[in-house]
Design a protein around this motif. Structure first.
Motif, short mmCIF file in Angstrom:
data_model
loop_
_atom_site.label_atom_id
_atom_site.label_comp_id
_atom_site.label_asym_id
_atom_site.label_seq_id
_atom_site.Cartn_x
_atom_site.Cartn_y
_atom_site.Cartn_z
N TRP A 37 0.83 -1.19 0.00
CA TRP A 37 0.00 0.00 0.00
C TRP A 37 0.87 1.25 0.00
O TRP A 37 2.00 1.23 0.46
N ILE A 38 0.31 2.35 -0.49
CA ILE A 38 1.03 3.63 -0.50
C ILE A 38 0.94 4.28 0.88
O ILE A 38 -0.14 4.37 1.47
N ASP A 39 2.08 4.74 1.37
CA ASP A 39 2.15 5.49 2.62
C ASP A 39 2.78 6.85 2.31
O ASP A 39 3.64 6.95 1.43
N SER A 40 2.35 7.87 3.03
CA SER A 40 2.90 9.21 2.79
C SER A 40 3.05 10.00 4.08
O SER A 40 3.07 11.22 4.05
N LYS A 41 3.16 9.33 5.21
CA LYS A 41 3.20 10.03 6.50
C LYS A 41 4.25 11.12 6.56
O LYS A 41 4.00 12.20 7.06
N ASP A 42 5.45 10.86 6.05
CA ASP A 42 6.52 11.86 6.13
C ASP A 42 6.59 12.72 4.86
O ASP A 42 7.53 13.48 4.69
N GLY A 43 5.59 12.59 3.99
CA GLY A 43 5.57 13.36 2.75
C GLY A 43 6.07 12.58 1.55
O GLY A 43 5.60 12.80 0.44
N TRP A 44 7.03 11.70 1.74
CA TRP A 44 7.55 10.89 0.63
C TRP A 44 6.62 9.72 0.37
O TRP A 44 6.11 9.09 1.30
N ILE A 45 6.43 9.39 -0.89
CA ILE A 45 5.61 8.23 -1.28
C ILE A 45 6.46 6.97 -1.16
O ILE A 45 7.56 6.91 -1.70
N LYS A 46 5.94 5.98 -0.44
CA LYS A 46 6.66 4.70 -0.33
C LYS A 46 5.65 3.58 -0.18
O LYS A 46 4.51 3.80 0.22
N ALA A 47 6.09 2.37 -0.51
CA ALA A 47 5.24 1.19 -0.39
C ALA A 47 5.43 0.57 0.99
O ALA A 47 6.56 0.43 1.46
N VAL A 48 4.32 0.23 1.65
CA VAL A 48 4.35 -0.40 2.97
C VAL A 48 3.39 -1.59 2.96
O VAL A 48 2.50 -1.67 2.13
#
Length: 97
Positions: A37-48
């Motif tokens: 899934w896409i995560d963006s908590k810190d602003g950067w897009i990453k897969a989690v």
């Protein structure tokens, strides 16, 4: 850079809104990130591995702005060669198919 045939597909788990916007959680479909899934908590897009922050697709009639969490959240922009949500930035213009 990946060719379009190799690029990961993003599959929104969409939730319609009362306006023309929509949003939800975005699942990645690729050989290396299958089912993530896409995560963006810190602003950067990453897969989690689990659902994290939802995204909102703001309908601008001809393109979409993608924002973090809600229609008033940080807009998604291309910074260098990576996507990031940045407060106060000029929103990116995206075509969603």
């Amino acid at each position: 850079m990946q060719s379009p045939a190799e690029a990961p597909r993003l599959l929104p788990s969409s939730v319609p809104a009362k306006d023309d916007n929509w949003g939800g959680y975005v699942r990645v479909e690729s050989a290396t990130h299958q089912g993530m899934w896409i995560d963006s908590k810190d602003g950067w897009i990453k897969a989690v591995p689990n659902k994290a922050d939802p995204l909102t697709f703001v309908d601008k009639f001809g393109h979409y702005e993608i924002r973090q969490k809600s229609a008033t959240g940080r807009p998604l922009v291309l910074q260098g060669s990576r996507f990031r949500f940045v407060s106060g930035a000029e929103p990116g213009r995206f075509q969603v198919f």
